[in-house]
Design a protein around this motif. Sequence first.
Motif, PDB file in Angstrom:
ATOM      1  N   UNK A   5      -3.039  -9.764   1.000  1.00  0.00           N
ATOM      2  CA  UNK A   5      -1.987  -8.752   1.109  1.00  0.00           C
ATOM      3  C   UNK A   5      -0.747  -9.145   0.328  1.00  0.00           C
ATOM      4  N   UNK A   6      -0.456 -10.438   0.284  1.00  0.00           N
ATOM      5  CA  UNK A   6       0.735 -10.901  -0.438  1.00  0.00           C
ATOM      6  C   UNK A   6       0.666 -10.535  -1.912  1.00  0.00           C
ATOM      7  N   UNK A   7      -0.459 -10.872  -2.545  1.00  0.00           N
ATOM      8  CA  UNK A   7      -0.608 -10.592  -3.971  1.00  0.00           C
ATOM      9  C   UNK A   7      -0.656  -9.092  -4.234  1.00  0.00           C
ATOM     10  N   UNK A   8      -1.304  -8.353  -3.353  1.00  0.00           N
ATOM     11  CA  UNK A   8      -1.438  -6.909  -3.536  1.00  0.00           C
ATOM     12  C   UNK A   8      -0.075  -6.220  -3.450  1.00  0.00           C
ATOM     13  N   UNK A   9       0.676  -6.515  -2.400  1.00  0.00           N
ATOM     14  CA  UNK A   9       1.977  -5.873  -2.212  1.00  0.00           C
ATOM     15  C   UNK A   9       2.951  -6.296  -3.307  1.00  0.00           C
ATOM     16  N   UNK A  11       2.255  -7.125  -6.330  1.00  0.00           N
ATOM     17  CA  UNK A  11       1.881  -6.505  -7.598  1.00  0.00           C
ATOM     18  C   UNK A  11       2.323  -5.049  -7.684  1.00  0.00           C
ATOM     19  N   UNK A  12       2.209  -4.305  -6.574  1.00  0.00           N
ATOM     20  CA  UNK A  12       2.484  -2.873  -6.615  1.00  0.00           C
ATOM     21  C   UNK A  12       3.889  -2.496  -6.138  1.00  0.00           C
ATOM     22  N   UNK A  69      -3.208   0.903 -12.586  1.00  0.00           N
ATOM     23  CA  UNK A  69      -2.480  -0.357 -12.681  1.00  0.00           C
ATOM     24  C   UNK A  69      -3.486  -1.484 -12.670  1.00  0.00           C
ATOM     25  N   UNK A  70      -3.280  -2.459 -13.559  1.00  0.00           N
ATOM     26  CA  UNK A  70      -4.139  -3.641 -13.550  1.00  0.00           C
ATOM     27  C   UNK A  70      -3.345  -4.866 -13.957  1.00  0.00           C
ATOM     28  N   UNK A 107      -7.074 -13.159  -7.701  1.00  0.00           N
ATOM     29  CA  UNK A 107      -6.135 -12.130  -7.247  1.00  0.00           C
ATOM     30  C   UNK A 107      -5.824 -11.086  -8.302  1.00  0.00           C
ATOM     31  N   UNK A 108      -6.562 -11.106  -9.429  1.00  0.00           N
ATOM     32  CA  UNK A 108      -6.379 -10.037 -10.410  1.00  0.00           C
ATOM     33  C   UNK A 108      -6.761  -8.706  -9.756  1.00  0.00           C
TER      34      UNK A 108
END
Length: 276
Positions: A5-9, A11-12, A69-70, A107-108
């Motif tokens: 969740x850390x990397x996802x949030x 990033x976006x 988004x990537x 985490x990409x």
Amino acid sequence: MTDPSRAFIRALAGVWGPDYWVTWHPSSRRSLGTVGPARYPGIVPVDTLPDSAVEPPEVTPADRSTLTWNTEGAVRVTFQGTAEAADPAGALADVRAGAVVEFTRKNALLVVYRGLTETRLADQPRLARELVRRYWAGDWDPDWCVVSHLVTARSGTVLMAADKGATVELGASGSAAAGPVSLADLATQVRATRSAALQCELVGERLTPFYRVLRLRRRFLRGVEAEYGARGLRTPAGRPAEVPPGLLHEVESAPEAALEHPAQPAPPPDEEAGAG
């Protein structure tokens, strides 16, 4: 394993706009008028405002109906146009078309949303009045927030690598035999046929990727306490004392003085973080 969740949030965050929270897990759904405290990674629902306090919601034209988004330089997408496509199609030989997504970094992330719309609670004076009345009566916790803006995607695909070398094969859905030809198509025309080393894999419909919340402004509440004393004053019969008319007039004429958009809660320290 690191909490994805850390990397996802991270990033976006800010992709849709200032103060919009990122929904985790991506399959989670939110609703306008949902009430609750802000706890990482988002709002914890405890109640819903009545229709009289939130209607009518207003649809806000989205600046973009599609969002892709990537992680730059860490995601490779190869489109496969026919059943005879050569490796690395692999299992895609059984379908007419599809795509292979390969990740070169832990985490990409690849995110594709389509059919985006936004709804919001348009009558903020009414909302501010409702929250102030509840607060005055002792029925509203100052830490509570209410979902005021909701971004909905008709469909979407979210893929996140658990490690370097993660892959997923996406085949054309039955209603889209021609298959995807662009990143935007990955939101509507595919189904996952095989994957490896992914920690987040979602191909779904009616998603709510972003939302925004409102709460009573801290400075406003301090002013109320200073001018009127402790909140929750009640009559001898146990009924809430009426809110002073001047206070109601203030929040109705300038709701922005009483309401604020808080930032999404930060994650706890690594050793306390859960799996999301």
